[in-house]
Write a protein that holds these residues in place. Sequence first.
Motif, PDB file in Angstrom:
ATOM      1  N   LYS A 279      21.818  57.903  38.964  1.00  0.00           N
ATOM      2  CA  LYS A 279      20.998  57.601  37.832  1.00  0.00           C
ATOM      3  C   LYS A 279      20.478  56.234  37.782  1.00  0.00           C
ATOM      4  CE  LYS A 279      22.957  61.304  34.975  1.00  0.00           C
ATOM      5  NZ  LYS A 279      23.533  61.901  35.997  1.00  0.00           N
ATOM      6  N   THR A 280      21.109  55.407  38.276  1.00  0.00           N
ATOM      7  CA  THR A 280      20.623  53.676  38.193  1.00  0.00           C
ATOM      8  C   THR A 280      20.247  53.112  39.525  1.00  0.00           C
ATOM      9  OG1 THR A 280      22.797  52.914  38.416  1.00  0.00           O
ATOM     10  CG2 THR A 280      22.146  53.643  36.287  1.00  0.00           C
ATOM     11  N   LEU A 467      19.464  57.526  54.011  1.00  0.00           N
ATOM     12  CA  LEU A 467      19.989  58.967  53.637  1.00  0.00           C
ATOM     13  C   LEU A 467      20.830  58.910  52.585  1.00  0.00           C
ATOM     14  CD1 LEU A 467      21.303  59.500  57.348  1.00  0.00           C
ATOM     15  CD2 LEU A 467      19.631  60.840  56.238  1.00  0.00           C
ATOM     16  N   ALA A 468      21.250  57.909  51.963  1.00  0.00           N
ATOM     17  CA  ALA A 468      21.873  57.576  51.019  1.00  0.00           C
ATOM     18  C   ALA A 468      21.060  57.855  49.569  1.00  0.00           C
ATOM     19  CB  ALA A 468      22.652  56.398  50.867  1.00  0.00           C
ATOM     20  N   SER A 469      19.763  57.234  49.765  1.00  0.00           N
ATOM     21  CA  SER A 469      18.833  57.311  48.610  1.00  0.00           C
ATOM     22  C   SER A 469      18.232  58.694  48.378  1.00  0.00           C
ATOM     23  CB  SER A 469      17.846  56.342  48.962  1.00  0.00           C
ATOM     24  OG  SER A 469      16.701  56.307  48.060  1.00  0.00           O
ATOM     25  N   ALA A 470      18.240  59.454  49.650  1.00  0.00           N
ATOM     26  CA  ALA A 470      17.687  60.779  49.500  1.00  0.00           C
ATOM     27  C   ALA A 470      18.576  61.597  48.797  1.00  0.00           C
ATOM     28  CB  ALA A 470      17.417  61.132  51.133  1.00  0.00           C
ATOM     29  N   VAL A 471      20.121  61.324  49.412  1.00  0.00           N
ATOM     30  CA  VAL A 471      21.216  62.387  48.873  1.00  0.00           C
ATOM     31  C   VAL A 471      21.160  62.088  47.123  1.00  0.00           C
ATOM     32  CG1 VAL A 471      23.010  61.006  49.261  1.00  0.00           C
ATOM     33  CG2 VAL A 471      23.175  63.345  49.131  1.00  0.00           C
ATOM     34  N   ALA A 472      20.901  60.637  46.804  1.00  0.00           N
ATOM     35  CA  ALA A 472      20.963  60.283  45.211  1.00  0.00           C
ATOM     36  C   ALA A 472      19.893  61.195  44.612  1.00  0.00           C
ATOM     37  CB  ALA A 472      21.147  58.817  45.244  1.00  0.00           C
ATOM     38  N   THR A 473      18.705  60.941  45.320  1.00  0.00           N
ATOM     39  CA  THR A 473      17.740  61.556  44.601  1.00  0.00           C
ATOM     40  C   THR A 473      17.995  63.153  44.275  1.00  0.00           C
ATOM     41  OG1 THR A 473      15.913  59.983  45.764  1.00  0.00           O
ATOM     42  CG2 THR A 473      15.339  62.038  44.792  1.00  0.00           C
ATOM     43  N   GLY A 478      16.050  65.270  41.737  1.00  0.00           N
ATOM     44  CA  GLY A 478      14.572  64.734  42.283  1.00  0.00           C
ATOM     45  C   GLY A 478      14.223  63.478  41.756  1.00  0.00           C
ATOM     46  N   VAL A 479      14.934  62.892  40.985  1.00  0.00           N
ATOM     47  CA  VAL A 479      14.283  61.488  40.433  1.00  0.00           C
ATOM     48  C   VAL A 479      14.747  60.312  41.321  1.00  0.00           C
ATOM     49  CG1 VAL A 479      14.371  59.971  38.436  1.00  0.00           C
ATOM     50  CG2 VAL A 479      14.320  62.464  38.023  1.00  0.00           C
ATOM     51  N   ARG A 480      14.034  59.978  41.963  1.00  0.00           N
ATOM     52  CA  ARG A 480      14.409  58.772  43.008  1.00  0.00           C
ATOM     53  C   ARG A 480      14.355  57.222  42.394  1.00  0.00           C
ATOM     54  NH1 ARG A 480      11.230  56.185  47.671  1.00  0.00           N
ATOM     55  NH2 ARG A 480       9.525  57.756  47.222  1.00  0.00           N
ATOM     56  N   MET A 481      15.357  56.743  42.347  1.00  0.00           N
ATOM     57  CA  MET A 481      15.499  55.502  41.747  1.00  0.00           C
ATOM     58  C   MET A 481      15.737  54.181  42.999  1.00  0.00           C
ATOM     59  SD  MET A 481      15.699  56.366  38.944  1.00  0.00           S
ATOM     60  CE  MET A 481      16.181  54.505  37.723  1.00  0.00           C
ATOM     61  N   GLN A 503      15.135  51.025  38.180  1.00  0.00           N
ATOM     62  CA  GLN A 503      13.469  51.059  38.502  1.00  0.00           C
ATOM     63  C   GLN A 503      13.306  52.558  39.102  1.00  0.00           C
ATOM     64  OE1 GLN A 503      11.927  47.960  40.524  1.00  0.00           O
ATOM     65  NE2 GLN A 503      10.118  49.156  40.994  1.00  0.00           N
ATOM     66  N   GLU A 504      12.711  53.270  38.563  1.00  0.00           N
ATOM     67  CA  GLU A 504      12.088  54.747  38.973  1.00  0.00           C
ATOM     68  C   GLU A 504      11.205  54.645  40.018  1.00  0.00           C
ATOM     69  OE1 GLU A 504      10.055  58.853  37.377  1.00  0.00           O
ATOM     70  OE2 GLU A 504      12.242  57.918  36.176  1.00  0.00           O
TER      71      GLU A 504
END
Length: 682
Positions: A279-280, A467-473, A478-481, A503-504
């Motif tokens: 979320k952050t 990869l970590a950013s993608a799975v977090a999204t 679907g919100v990419r931080m 920051q979104e």
Amino acid sequence: MDANAPPDPALLRFRTRVLAACALVLVGFIALGARLVWLQVFRHVELDEEAVANSTGIVPIVPNRGLIVDRNGILLANNYAAYTLEIKPSEATMPLPALVDEVAKVVPVTARDRRRFQKLLDEGKSVGSIPIRTKLTDEEVARFTAERFRFPGVDINARLFRSYPWGELGSHAIGYIGRINETEKTQMEDWPDDEQANYRGTEYIGKLGVEQSFEKELHGSTGAEQVQTQASGRAVRALASEPATAGNVVKLTLDIKLQKLVEDLYGNRRGAMVAIEPKTGEVLAFVSKPTFDPNLFVDGIDPVSWKELNESPDKPLLNRALHGTYPPGSTYKPYMALIALETHKRRPEQSINDPGYFWFGNHKFRDDKEGGHGVVNMYKSIVASCDTYYYMLAADLGVDTIANYMAGFGFGQPTGIDIAGEARGVLPSTRWKRETYHRREQQKWYAGETISLGIGQGYNSFTILQLASAVATLANDGVRMKPHLVKEVVNEIGRKPRVVPPQEMGRMNVKPENLAFVKHAMEGVNIEGTAAAAFKGAGYTSGGKTGTAQVLELKANEKYHANEIDERHRDHALFIAFAPADNPKIALAMVVENGGFGAAAAAPIARRVFDYMLLGQYPSAEDMAAVQQAQATTPIGTPRTADAAWPPANVGPGAPPAPDDPSLQANLAAARTMTAAFVPRR
């Protein structure tokens, strides 16, 4: 003598000369008086200032570097005061090797000291003062001071040294500082005048990680001291000073206890893990193995240690999480499934019959399971990780459709994390191939190249951070931080924190029900699928996906046998996951290089990470040892509490002081006193 007699010509000449001499003397005195009046009256103020300037000098006061702490306030980088013995080559009166030999008769100089001195000398030919010995004892200081007159160009200075109290822990994220080299000096000449002025007297700057990217925050404001000097230029007395302002405290998003846990779980294996709060975008762990000790660089790394780090086949200086790129393997499949749903190429209930291979043209693409998985729908394709399903899907989607959707998750592009050195990776497409290759026959995209993309192979190559950013999204609906390592910066003046806001970066235009289906299938991976053994009995529900990525391409009809292949050519083990499934607090991606199956080598580490984050449990000693050898799935033994495992016993005598600890403040005050005692030459 007759009074009327004419004057003697000789006498007249004498009198004339006397009068001329008197007139000349009188004119000289008048000129001297006028000059005296001019100097004493009319130019008094100007000359007085010049006289003062000739006997005084302005010495910059280098500020204390700001501290670095983790999200819970645990100190990760601090400063300590020490004396150094330094040589100024330009003032030495004998050849440097002979001078070092003479100095060594008074103060011990080791072979490592000599190598480091020579390296610094070679790197910075115009550097004023180079340390030959650091961290002198009081006895060594007194001994050298008594014989200082014998060594022109050699002096003792008080320095604040950077210290990384936990050694190798988190080194790639934290970074290190080092002496300014000639290249960096040249770059500084392009800085604005005020920034150049602020770095007068500064000899060390951040070289990597947070130390480098937040250099301006950590450096502080340089002060100035006016000192009285001797004719030789040596300062003898301080006249006035403007104090320096210490650098700001940089608080990271990292949980250093979690970081320590992950690094220990990897053991001697190579790899990387990035854990993110979905979320952050806060990075909770940023692991690259093997690590290195940043303390080696603080007072100049010697050539032997540099060679060991630089030439090691394990590449400890490579930030694998940020700069290493890997094929994602089967961790790509959940995203492929989501694309299939969004493009209506597949429905969840639609099934295929998997015979264990897929023919395309004259090439046979094999499934990892001999004989195939039988009837496979989308849920089972993720839970059981069926390659054949995704071979067929990739052929139906086409490379550009895959690339367009994957770009929305951030694949093949920098995440924008707040440290430098991020690799872009490769998200293949027809355009990418045209721009990458120069020969016309190489620029063409062949349909067969698309097939292996479906299982995360082929040209696919991404960082673990991506990869970590993608799975977090995915976990964040679907919100990419934007991932970030710094949580807040605490200003030294007023101690007021400046929080780094989340920051979104974008929102995936996907249907919620499609996202929910994919996340549900990933839950199935950890309940009944390839990672079920690792997550058996967990007190929470999580989602995940195992992955195994080929390092060597197999020939047609060639089978993979790990035991018959050199260890460094074996498959990589990958895993992506998030937990808890209904409200994810953590998402992670990881790779164990040449670790084999993701279910055996990677997923067990992720299980321990989630246990720590969600349950506050730390693995038992026997469980830790088993995971390091890839011999444990479900945790064994009685878990410890996280606090019971901290501070670690193998990195120092105990936890370092907090930023406001009186002992640390006393140490910094001592450094300022020491600096005043040994004011450097003008």
